[in-house]
Motif scaffolding. Structure first.
Motif, PDB file in Angstrom:
ATOM      1  N   ARG A  33       0.686  -2.881  36.751  1.00  0.00           N
ATOM      2  CA  ARG A  33       0.675  -3.116  35.305  1.00  0.00           C
ATOM      3  C   ARG A  33      -0.562  -2.471  34.717  1.00  0.00           C
ATOM      4  O   ARG A  33      -1.654  -2.562  35.295  1.00  0.00           O
ATOM      5  CB  ARG A  33       0.661  -4.624  35.014  1.00  0.00           C
ATOM      6  CG  ARG A  33       0.541  -4.991  33.528  1.00  0.00           C
ATOM      7  CD  ARG A  33       0.549  -6.497  33.321  1.00  0.00           C
ATOM      8  NE  ARG A  33       1.856  -7.071  33.596  1.00  0.00           N
ATOM      9  CZ  ARG A  33       2.791  -7.314  32.668  1.00  0.00           C
ATOM     10  NH1 ARG A  33       2.545  -7.056  31.384  1.00  0.00           N
ATOM     11  NH2 ARG A  33       3.954  -7.827  33.010  1.00  0.00           N
ATOM     12  N   ARG A  67       1.023   5.725  20.283  1.00  0.00           N
ATOM     13  CA  ARG A  67       1.830   5.553  21.479  1.00  0.00           C
ATOM     14  C   ARG A  67       1.001   5.949  22.708  1.00  0.00           C
ATOM     15  O   ARG A  67      -0.048   6.594  22.578  1.00  0.00           O
ATOM     16  CB  ARG A  67       3.124   6.346  21.408  1.00  0.00           C
ATOM     17  CG  ARG A  67       2.937   7.786  21.097  1.00  0.00           C
ATOM     18  CD  ARG A  67       4.253   8.428  20.660  1.00  0.00           C
ATOM     19  NE  ARG A  67       4.069   9.849  20.517  1.00  0.00           N
ATOM     20  CZ  ARG A  67       4.542  10.766  21.362  1.00  0.00           C
ATOM     21  NH1 ARG A  67       5.236  10.406  22.422  1.00  0.00           N
ATOM     22  NH2 ARG A  67       4.328  12.043  21.165  1.00  0.00           N
ATOM     23  N   ALA A  95       6.461   5.514  24.262  1.00  0.00           N
ATOM     24  CA  ALA A  95       6.083   4.148  24.632  1.00  0.00           C
ATOM     25  C   ALA A  95       5.055   3.656  23.617  1.00  0.00           C
ATOM     26  O   ALA A  95       3.975   4.239  23.489  1.00  0.00           O
ATOM     27  CB  ALA A  95       5.496   4.124  26.036  1.00  0.00           C
ATOM     28  N   SER A  96       5.407   2.594  22.916  1.00  0.00           N
ATOM     29  CA  SER A  96       4.505   2.028  21.909  1.00  0.00           C
ATOM     30  C   SER A  96       3.190   1.605  22.544  1.00  0.00           C
ATOM     31  O   SER A  96       3.162   1.105  23.671  1.00  0.00           O
ATOM     32  CB  SER A  96       5.181   0.821  21.264  1.00  0.00           C
ATOM     33  OG  SER A  96       4.209  -0.041  20.704  1.00  0.00           O
ATOM     34  N   ASP A 138       1.573  -0.891  21.737  1.00  0.00           N
ATOM     35  CA  ASP A 138       1.424  -2.338  21.546  1.00  0.00           C
ATOM     36  C   ASP A 138       1.738  -3.145  22.793  1.00  0.00           C
ATOM     37  O   ASP A 138       1.586  -4.372  22.794  1.00  0.00           O
ATOM     38  CB  ASP A 138       2.356  -2.822  20.425  1.00  0.00           C
ATOM     39  CG  ASP A 138       2.010  -2.196  19.091  1.00  0.00           C
ATOM     40  OD1 ASP A 138       0.825  -1.819  18.914  1.00  0.00           O
ATOM     41  OD2 ASP A 138       2.900  -2.067  18.243  1.00  0.00           O
ATOM     42  N   HIS A 139       2.218  -2.494  23.849  1.00  0.00           N
ATOM     43  CA  HIS A 139       2.651  -3.239  25.024  1.00  0.00           C
ATOM     44  C   HIS A 139       2.082  -2.616  26.295  1.00  0.00           C
ATOM     45  O   HIS A 139       1.821  -1.416  26.339  1.00  0.00           O
ATOM     46  CB  HIS A 139       4.186  -3.244  25.112  1.00  0.00           C
ATOM     47  CG  HIS A 139       4.846  -3.809  23.889  1.00  0.00           C
ATOM     48  ND1 HIS A 139       4.978  -5.164  23.683  1.00  0.00           N
ATOM     49  CD2 HIS A 139       5.380  -3.207  22.802  1.00  0.00           C
ATOM     50  CE1 HIS A 139       5.587  -5.369  22.518  1.00  0.00           C
ATOM     51  NE2 HIS A 139       5.836  -4.204  21.955  1.00  0.00           N
ATOM     52  N   ASP A 140       1.937  -3.453  27.320  1.00  0.00           N
ATOM     53  CA  ASP A 140       1.533  -2.946  28.628  1.00  0.00           C
ATOM     54  C   ASP A 140       2.595  -1.964  29.146  1.00  0.00           C
ATOM     55  O   ASP A 140       3.739  -1.965  28.695  1.00  0.00           O
ATOM     56  CB  ASP A 140       1.432  -4.099  29.646  1.00  0.00           C
ATOM     57  CG  ASP A 140       0.288  -5.048  29.332  1.00  0.00           C
ATOM     58  OD1 ASP A 140      -0.494  -4.775  28.399  1.00  0.00           O
ATOM     59  OD2 ASP A 140       0.194  -6.083  30.033  1.00  0.00           O
ATOM     60  N   SER A 170       7.935   0.305  29.296  1.00  0.00           N
ATOM     61  CA  SER A 170       7.147  -0.506  28.378  1.00  0.00           C
ATOM     62  C   SER A 170       7.457  -1.969  28.686  1.00  0.00           C
ATOM     63  O   SER A 170       8.605  -2.310  28.982  1.00  0.00           O
ATOM     64  CB  SER A 170       7.544  -0.190  26.925  1.00  0.00           C
ATOM     65  OG  SER A 170       6.940  -1.129  26.068  1.00  0.00           O
ATOM     66  N   ALA A 171       6.436  -2.831  28.625  1.00  0.00           N
ATOM     67  CA  ALA A 171       6.667  -4.255  28.913  1.00  0.00           C
ATOM     68  C   ALA A 171       7.633  -4.865  27.908  1.00  0.00           C
ATOM     69  O   ALA A 171       8.157  -5.955  28.133  1.00  0.00           O
ATOM     70  CB  ALA A 171       5.339  -5.015  28.927  1.00  0.00           C
ATOM     71  N   SER A 172       7.916  -4.160  26.807  1.00  0.00           N
ATOM     72  CA  SER A 172       8.832  -4.692  25.794  1.00  0.00           C
ATOM     73  C   SER A 172      10.293  -4.355  26.090  1.00  0.00           C
ATOM     74  O   SER A 172      11.177  -4.820  25.378  1.00  0.00           O
ATOM     75  CB  SER A 172       8.467  -4.123  24.422  1.00  0.00           C
ATOM     76  OG  SER A 172       8.625  -2.712  24.426  1.00  0.00           O
ATOM     77  N   ASP A 173      10.566  -3.543  27.110  1.00  0.00           N
ATOM     78  CA  ASP A 173      11.945  -3.134  27.391  1.00  0.00           C
ATOM     79  C   ASP A 173      12.069  -2.812  28.882  1.00  0.00           C
ATOM     80  O   ASP A 173      11.712  -1.726  29.328  1.00  0.00           O
ATOM     81  CB  ASP A 173      12.310  -1.906  26.540  1.00  0.00           C
ATOM     82  CG  ASP A 173      13.757  -1.442  26.764  1.00  0.00           C
ATOM     83  OD1 ASP A 173      14.420  -1.919  27.718  1.00  0.00           O
ATOM     84  OD2 ASP A 173      14.218  -0.592  26.001  1.00  0.00           O
ATOM     85  N   ALA A 174      12.597  -3.757  29.633  1.00  0.00           N
ATOM     86  CA  ALA A 174      12.658  -3.601  31.087  1.00  0.00           C
ATOM     87  C   ALA A 174      13.873  -2.815  31.536  1.00  0.00           C
ATOM     88  O   ALA A 174      14.098  -2.640  32.726  1.00  0.00           O
ATOM     89  CB  ALA A 174      12.659  -4.975  31.752  1.00  0.00           C
TER      90      ALA A 174
END
Lengths: 138, 138, 138, 138
Positions: D35, D48, D89-90, D92-94, D117-121
């Motif tokens: 991560r 991004r 990849a934004s 805003d997320h890991d 992105s941690a927002s979309d697995a």
């Protein structure tokens, strides 16, 4: 310094790799130029030269450039092969390959190839970078 | 959701790409599995399956996976093709291709293929990543 | 024909990409040469120049070569990036990037970069081939 | 079978590669998950996550997967690195890296990494295939 002539390389390849594509036009220091006469088996609808034909021919061209430097070695093995297809190549013309070794190490050779249609010597149709595992010396 | 059946894809390919290698075993959501029966023309000394055979077959497998998703489109064009050769594949066995689309966008598809010898389903012999330019919708 | 000067490109990049690595030495027809002064943040133990530093710097060099041809476009997006690491690069010397566009199309640019240590102008340390999706014209 | 624990690998990397990106979430048979917490230094305008950040992080993830299998070896050297950028990849997320070794040979390891992105697995943002030259055993 090259250690094999064009004739020696063709003769060696007739033995170990008779079904290869193309013929050698010239070899030089870390370079080789080959020509492929296009036949029906090399075409896709269009007709244009197929992708596998271009990849296989580029692979032969780099193998020739390596042989010219290290001598008759049937054991050089393609390790990775990266190819960009840049433009369609008409099936009406030969394909010319210009191969150049970027690195010739003890265990690994890396080279690049530009393929051109014989009808346009200025804009490559395919660009390849590839590496080869070399046989370990005893 | 796939939009073509295995039979529809084979029929379409018979028209636009009759000289392709291999036959479709199954298609799925963003995936395709193909089998290649090895003949003399696919071999290098060893005998083992030649690099251009494996690259050409992987290219067909990804094209099939794309067709299954977007429908009959003769215009998908290979843009780049990255191949790692992992192990020699004996010429005594069929080659199996497992293709998977990683991205299917509007202008571009990206996929990967693992090729296996039919004699060993656990260790791939070739790994490919490739991208395709898709036809622009009117 | 280039459409931006070195100064215009540096000024544009100060706006859109201030944290980039390196500075422009020269631009030409489809080419760009950049220099990177090596600092602590670019090193791995050895000390030698780290892989991500070399990949990031090569990416900047190709972006500069594209800007010089198409004008100020913040939207060119790296699509694929293929890198061969040829030799270790000592952390004691600057890194020089020679970028060359192989194709500049309407939707896609493809280029290659050779990176050299400033201590050896004959043997590249890294070779990159990369493609970029270009913004669609309205 | 893995030969190092997560803690042993982190400790080893603190010694030989303190400036690496990310932290290990888990290791498994031929796999590693890492991560990366995104900071200002990892961003491009948008904001991004920058390309070099993603390439450097993927390189670390594969190195960890190799270490887990072969033990503490500072000498594994990236040989080639092929990367497809699939989506922005934004910032805003890991970023999560899933690395998997495709081949672990005596002289060479080949692996692939998917970054999310941690927002979309479900949809990877970057796909990498890379090979590593392994140190020769005495």
């Amino acid at each position: 310094m090259t250690v094999m002539t064009t004739e020696q390389i063709e003769h060696f390849l007739d033995d170990v790799f008779p079904q290869r594509m193309g013929s050698i036009e010239s070899i030089g220091e870390m370079t080789a130029t080959l020509r492929l006469a296009i036949g029906h088996q090399h075409l896709r609808p269009g007709p244009r030269v197929s992708g596998p034909t271009m990849m296989g021919f580029a692979d032969v061209a780099l193998y020739v450039a390596i042989l010219a430097q290290i001598g008759p070695e049937p054991m050089a093995v393609t390790s990775d092969f990266n190819c960009h297809f840049l433009r369609a190549a008409s099936g009406d013309h030969d394909i010319i390959a210009h191969a150049k070794l970027i690195k010739l190490g003890r265990r690994m050779a890396v080279g690049e190839v530009q393929l051109f249609s014989a009808s346009d010597a200025t804009r490559p149709v395919v660009h390849v970078t590839s590496s080869y595992a070399l046989p370990e010396k005893p």
